[in-house]
Design an enzyme around this catalytic site. Structure first.
Site, short mmCIF file in Angstrom:
data_model
loop_
_atom_site.label_atom_id
_atom_site.label_comp_id
_atom_site.label_asym_id
_atom_site.label_seq_id
_atom_site.Cartn_x
_atom_site.Cartn_y
_atom_site.Cartn_z
N LYS B 79 -1.76 18.75 8.20
CA LYS B 79 -0.51 18.23 8.60
C LYS B 79 -0.67 16.83 8.44
O LYS B 79 -0.70 16.42 7.53
CB LYS B 79 -1.04 18.12 10.43
CG LYS B 79 -0.38 17.58 11.27
CD LYS B 79 -1.04 17.47 12.87
CE LYS B 79 0.38 17.02 13.81
NZ LYS B 79 -0.08 16.86 15.28
N SER B 154 2.04 18.59 18.62
CA SER B 154 3.11 18.05 17.78
C SER B 154 3.03 18.80 16.62
O SER B 154 3.19 18.78 15.22
CB SER B 154 2.60 16.39 17.66
OG SER B 154 1.70 16.37 16.54
N SER B 178 -1.93 18.44 21.16
CA SER B 178 -1.73 18.53 20.09
C SER B 178 -1.68 19.81 19.08
O SER B 178 -1.34 19.80 17.91
CB SER B 178 -1.12 17.22 19.31
OG SER B 178 -0.08 16.84 19.48
#
Ligand code: ZN
Lengths: 481, 485
Positions: B79, B154, B178
């Site tokens: 990420k 996210s 997330s």
């Protein structure tokens, strides 16, 4: 009208720990800008702080030596505000749970000892240093500003006093004593000019008998003891003048201008800062083990009050001399080292507090930097004790030794400048002088003791001061008997 | 079947047997990326050259008979809010659109040490603030199951990359859901470990007291493999907990007989899509069939969780994001400015998107003098109450289950204009972060062709029981669905 002066101090002390408060960078001074830095103290994204255990221990020692209670649980908070010398745009600082609270310091000033309260001692991190390029050197009007983060993250202790001081000299005495304690603990270099010891003062006036505090001003930028005293005296006078003219003191921060000898308003409009403190979620509470705190307390070094008492007792010094030597750690250390080398304490102290102190002062030298060391003083005192030099000669030799760093014995040897104690050699000169001054002999015989001084003076002149006054005196009396 | 469709544990065996080389595997993943990335947009940055070099190095070491890390040669996506030395790390924000870290975060370093081949940096909601990966400065990520829908967020880029075969495994971060919510929406497995199990050092902070890094994988075994690598105390993170890390794969026995499973009453009612409720109920019956004892548990304060979260997380964020000021790194306004304050204001106005600004303002307000007690202080109390709710529930049961998300993937743009609707996406996952517990999402069905996730919650630092339960469920449920890209 006379007002009561109310002064409280806020002192910031940079610790001399091996590493910074929350990262492994070294604590340095005067290094090339931005070389003692890492992602943590530069506030790069993703980094996390780790508390420096050595700094926590130093903070606890400071708290203990100021008679504070050590909080079993204390924590760090974030103080949020934007400024380019602060990499994260928040400062990690203790807020409502500081490491030490509720202590005191007994401060002697002009023959009176008063107890000054210590509100708290807390830990935080220092900021970087801004350097403003351009005409004024201050941020306003600068062409551009650059920043050095070497200092960012250096452990900083804030010590806050109660508003218990009543004169500028007492505030100065408080700071002198606090500094002597910090130096005894060995936790900081306490150099006011380099900024490792910084002092802000809150000053207000009120009518005698009032219990509420008057409107205060916060005075900053006092970089020496003398500056602190002068700034406070100025500020007291300024506020007194305002009040006696029926004007009001405005709560504000004022900047001490040492060269101009005045304080000026730093912030024209009063901004109420909201720092939005909250516990730093990157750190866990600092738990102080009571056994560990007791171990630290037991291990505290000798502090100035105890040292003054001991110097007085062991060395037979006066209270005043002992206190001066205890408050000035390097001076006290100098004395103890000199005595340990075999010198008589009283004589050594006398030399330290007068001749050496005067010369240090005259040449603006720190005792640690002086070329004249305990070894030099021991040597000098030995020459005096042995009668090799007179006290008067010693003063001259001391000045040469102080200036050059050469040992007094070596100076004496080279110049051949020794006291004449040889009775045969002196006898001839005494005979000459007596023969040339029959009137003085007559006076002396008639009981005018002053005449002997005249005769001794004549002999000293002829020997360029090398004759031992003691020996000359004895010789004259023997010859006239 | 493409190599990129295999699980990590299957590929590890194939690499061991030299049925396939790391370079071949990496090339196949990048072939897949070339094929589907224009539709999915899972990545902000691809590091193909670096990946191929790393893969070649692994093959060389293997050929030389040298010791290899447990994940040697596996293409893994990271990420884009984790520091990768020398590789652009943006948090999907304009304010960091040129930022190249000088260090590797701890989790990233551990992955490198384990021998992974990093495929690139995956897209996220700007600064991990969102539930749809639509707030990225670099454009949204699309759900591989239906590119008109969102992948969740996210960590939408990481979840979509794994679901689409653009990476064998991925790491994400989870502050309020997330990892789990995008895993649910993309039909993959996502674990948020116990707070303090994985070091946060190098994770660009959103809400420090809630953030955790965790795996997003194709199955539970892969999650255990990845967790083995990234878990553990880190002296650089004071909130990481010194605890023994077991081999989590050893926990995957398939046996949950006698395990007590509680269904959260409050998370099975209003606001939960009927298909999802049905799928979760069926899943619970399946767990019962495997020998688990099923009961209902109550988390009475969970209704306040969302409100507490939207005070605590923005408050911490308002402080964490202060450092993006244009002074030392990242975006700085190119406009003429009169002074420093104007530089700050323009830089941040240009650099941050609307959602980030909204949360900074919320958080600044919540911490302000005079409001602190009423907002931040009160939210912390709620947090304590929620943690107590869980503690009480865990006196009765060993594992708690609920839906992961109240709905399946929604249409892109559907909730952009309505932040409160968007915030509700995390209603089931947020209480777990507030209590600091481990939670996992595993696929448990489809609704309208879109995946449904089952959330399981365990006791703090008992990832073993959690993974054992998830694994047993996975085996029994037999999830073999794949998106049709
Ligand atoms: Zn550093």
């Amino acid at each position: 009208m006379a007002y009561e002066i109310v002064i409280g101090l806020e002192i910031h002390v940079e610790l001399n720990t091996r590493s910074k408060m929350f990262c492994g960078c070294p604590v340095t001074f005067g290094e090339v800008p931005n070389t003692a830095v890492c992602p943590v103290c530069l506030g790069h994204p993703g980094v996390l702080p780790v508390v420096n255990a050595q700094a926590v221990e130093a903070a606890a020692l400071i708290g203990l030596s100021l008679n504070c209670a050590i909080a079993p649980n204390n924590e760090f908070a974030r103080k949020n505000y934007f400024y380019p010398d602060m990499p994260k745009d928040y400062q990690i600082s203790q807020f409502d749970l500081p490491i030490a609270i509720g202590g005191y310091l007994d401060v002697g000033d002009r023959g009176q000892t008063r107890r000054i309260g210590i509100t708290r001692v807390h830990m935080e991190e220092d900021t970087g240093k801004l350097i403003h390029k351009g005409a004024t050197g201050r941020i306003h009007g600068a062409d551009r500003s650059v920043v050095d983060f070497n200092r960012a993250g250096v452990p900083l202790m804030e010590i806050v006093s109660e508003p218990d001081m009543r004169t500028a000299t007492e505030a100065r005495a408080f700071l002198v004593k606090l500094r002597s304690i910090l130096l005894a603990l060995g936790v900081s270099n306490c150099n006011m000019e380099e900024g490792s010891l910084r002092c802000d003062a809150n000053v207000s006036l009120r009518e005698f008998g009032d219990t509420e505090l008057g409107v205060k001003t916060e005075v900053k930028n006092m970089n020496s003891f003398k500056a602190l005293q002068r700034a406070l005296e100025y500020e007291v006078e300024r506020q007194t003048s305002l009040l006696t003219h029926g004007e009001r003191v405005i709560q504000e921060t004022r900047h001490w201008d040492d060269a101009g000898g005045a304080t000026t308003s730093m912030r024209s409009k009063e901004e109420a800062h909201d720092y939005r403190y909250f516990p730093d979620p990157d750190l866990v509470a600092i738990v102080m083990d009571p056994a560990e705190v007791e171990r630290l307390r037991a291990g505290l070094p000798e502090l100035p009050d105890a040292r003054a008492e001991r110097l007085g007792r062991e060395f037979g010094l006066s209270d005043d001399d002992a206190k001066i030597l205890a408050l000035n750690k390097p001076l006290g250390d100098f004395l103890e080292e000199t005595v340990a080398g075999g010198a008589a304490a009283g004589k050594a102290a006398n030399w330290l507090l007068h001749e050496l102190a005067a010369e240090l002062n005259r040449t603006d030298t720190e005792i640690e930097d002086a070329a004249f060391t305990p070894r030099h003083l021991i040597d000098l005192l030995q020459l005096i004790d042995a009668g090799t030099i007179s006290g008067k000669m010693a003063k001259e030799i001391f000045k040469t030794s102080f200036a050059t760093g050469r040992l007094p014995a070596a100076i004496v040897k080279e110049t051949g400048n020794v006291q004449i104690t040889d009775t045969d050699a002196l006898g001839k000169i005494v005979d000459e002088v007596l023969a040339a001054n029959p009137q003085a002999i007559e006076d002396l015989k008639n009981g005018q003791e002053r005449a002997i001084g005249f005769l001794v003076g004549q002999i000293m002149r002829l020997t360029q001061g090398k004759a031992s006054p003691d020996a000359v005196n004895k010789l004259i009396r023997a010859k006239l008997r | 079947m493409e190599f990129s469709d295999y699980t990590a544990h299957a590929l590890i065996e194939m690499l061991d047997r030299r049925d396939i080389s790391a370079v071949e595997l990496t090339k196949s993943v990048f072939d897949r990326i070339a094929e589907v990335e224009p539709d999915v947009h899972a990545y902000v940055t691809l590091t193909e050259e670096l990946a191929l070099a790393e893969a070649a190095a692994v093959d060389k070491r293997r050929a030389a008979g040298e010791a290899l890390g447990p994940l040697a040669g596996l293409p893994v996506a990271v990420k884009d809010n984790m520091a990768t030395k020398g590789v652009l790390t943006t948090c999907s924000s304009r304010i960091l659109n040129n930022f190249i870290p000088v260090y590797n975060g701890t989790a990233v370093q551990k992955l490198y040490d384990a021998g992974i081949v990093m495929t690139g940096k995956t897209n996220l909601d700007e600064f991990a603030m969102g539930s749809s990966t639509e707030t990225s400065y670099f454009g949204p990520t699309h759900n591989p199951w239906n590119i008109d829908t969102v992948p969740g967020g996210s960590s939408g880029g990481s979840a979509a990359a794994v679901a689409a075969g653009e990476a064998v495994m991925a790491v994400g971060s989870d502050t309020g859901g997330s990892i789990r919510q995008p895993a649910s929406l993309c039909g993959v497995v996502g674990l948020k470990p116990t707070y303090g199990l994985v070091s946060r050092y190098g994770l660009f902070a959103f809400a420090s007291s809630l953030d955790q890094i965790g795996p997003i994988t194709k199955d539970v075994t892969d999650t255990a493999l990845l967790l083995n690598v990234i878990a553990g105390h880190d002296e650089r993170d004071s909130t990481s907990v010194p605890t023994d890390i077991p081999d989590y794969t050893k926990a995957l026995t398939g046996d949950i007989k006698g395990l007590r499973v509680g269904v959260v009453k409050e998370l099975m009612g209003e606001g939960i899509d009927v298909d999802i409720k049905a799928a979760v109920e069926a899943s619970v019956r399946l767990l019962g069939g495997l020998g688990a004892e099923i009961s209902e548990v109550s988390l009475p304060h969970s209704e306040y969780a969302l409100s507490a979260y939207y005070l605590i997380a923005p408050a911490e964020a308002s402080s964490n994001l202060a450092r993006y000021d244009g002074v030392r790194f990242g975006h700085r306004t190119q406009d003429e400015v009169a002074d420093m304050v104007e530089m700050y204001m323009k830089t941040r106005a240009e650099g941050f998107g609307d959602e980030v600004k909204r949360r900074i303002m919320l958080g600044t307000y919540a911490l302000s003098a005079g409001y602190y007690d009423a907002y931040y202080g009160q939210a912390q109390k709620v947090r304590t109450l929620i943690a107590r709710d869980f503690a009480a529930a865990f006196n009765q049961v060993d594992i708690i289950v609920s839906p992961t998300s109240p709905s399946v993937a929604f249409k892109m743009g559907a909730k952009v204009a309505d932040p409160l609707q968007m915030y509700l996406s995390d209603v089931c996952t947020i209480p777990v972060n507030l209590a600091g517990l481990p939670g996992i999402s595993v696929p448990c069905g489809l609704s309208g062709g879109l995946p449904i996730g089952l959330q399981m919650i365990g006791r703090a630092f008992d990832e073993s029981t959690l993974l054992r339960t998830a694994h047993a469920f996975e085996l029994a449920f037999g999830w073999h669905e794949k998106p049709n890209l």
